[in-house]
Scaffold this motif. Structure first.
Motif, short mmCIF file in Angstrom:
data_model
loop_
_atom_site.label_atom_id
_atom_site.label_comp_id
_atom_site.label_asym_id
_atom_site.label_seq_id
_atom_site.Cartn_x
_atom_site.Cartn_y
_atom_site.Cartn_z
N ASP A 173 -5.82 0.16 1.85
CA ASP A 173 -6.06 0.23 3.29
C ASP A 173 -5.23 1.32 3.96
N ASN A 231 0.81 -1.22 0.00
CA ASN A 231 0.00 0.00 0.00
C ASN A 231 0.84 1.27 0.00
N LYS A 236 -7.15 4.47 3.88
CA LYS A 236 -8.23 4.45 4.87
C LYS A 236 -7.68 4.75 6.27
#
Length: 290
Positions: free
Chosen positions: A119, A10, A122
């Motif tokens: 993620d 990520n 987020k």
């Protein structure tokens, strides 16, 4: 030219050459462009073991300068074509969102952009929301947080100006008081005192007092953040005629406060760690004019 690398699933890193700086607007444009491709839900198209010439003729980019064999793997996402042997998502929508978190120089002519996806984004926004909630709580939950912060900045700027004025007035008051404390020693106007000022203000005071009298030798000490600082002003005529040197004074007496410093022959400053050494420094400085 840009080079990209995957630091973790990520987290992305891009190096851009021949850029002096990437502006905030350019960073927003990069984010907007990348997120547009994510929202377009582009499907992965993979070509395995095709001739490298065919891949390059199709417009594939060889971003990393590796040495390729006769057959290569070519990846397509929409109009983007690249020679790559790494792992890719099946669809750009799987990335969810792209957020730049930093930009800076890593070498001459090279800027680095670091970004997060999926993620990690987020988590980033959750952290931002938590920080904003904490700020609102500290500000007593105002309806308009930005207006409240701006008001605090304005108040802070006003208070700084008021403080600066008060410090100037304090320096002027101390100057008028201390001028009366000069002692004449061997034709030298000598003054050694400890004052209750910041380091920068003590420096200003030493210079202000020193220039108020001819043949002046001024030594001032103060304490800021539990650290002692000392300053020495010597009139230029004393430097020339008697060979006095403020830098030597500070270097020698700086040992008493577990510090060091230096400067020019007519003005020097030092900072140390031992507050207890100020008293001895004030006592010993007179030896320089005897």
């Amino acid at each position: 030219e840009q080079k990209g690398s995957l630091v973790n699933p990520n987290y992305l890193r891009f190096d851009f050459s021949h850029f002096s700086k990437v502006s905030d607007e350019e960073l927003r444009q990069v984010e907007t462009s990348v997120n547009a491709q994510i929202e377009a839900q582009l499907q992965l198209v993979e070509h395995r073991n095709i001739p490298i010439k065919e891949a390059l003729d199709k417009g594939a980019m060889a971003l990393f300068g590796e040495k390729y064999g006769d057959s290569v793997r070519m990846i397509e996402f929409g109009d983007s074509k690249e020679l790559c042997g790494g792992i890719h998502v099946k669809n750009t929508a799987d990335i969810w969102h792209f957020k730049i978190v930093s930009e800076g120089a890593v070498a001459a002519g090279i800027r680095r952009i670091e970004a997060i996806t999926g993620d990690a984004v987020k988590d980033f926004y959750t952290s931002q929301e938590n920080t904003l909630a904490e700020i609102k709580e500290v500000l007593k939950n105002p309806q308009d947080v930005l207006k409240s912060v701006t008001s605090l900045q304005d108040d802070n700027a006003k208070l700084k100006k008021q403080l600066e004025q008060l410090v100037k007035e304090k320096i002027e008051g101390l100057k008028n008081t201390l001028v009366a404390d000069f002692q004449e020693i061997n034709g030298i106007q000598f003054l050694a005192k400890q004052v209750d000022l910041s380091m920068s203000s003590t420096k200003d005071l030493a210079q202000a007092i020193g220039t108020s009298k001819p043949n002046a030798f001024v030594f001032l000490a103060s304490i800021e953040d539990n650290a002692p600082n000392i300053h020495c002003y010597i009139s230029k005529e004393l430097v020339a005629e008697k060979g006095l040197n403020a830098g030597n004074v500070i270097r020698e007496l700086g040992k008493l406060i577990d510090g060091n410093g230096g400067g020019q022959p007519f003005f020097a400053s030092g900072k140390g760690k031992n507050v207890g050494g100020i008293k001895e420094a004030l006592e010993k400085v007179v030896d320089f004019v005897k």
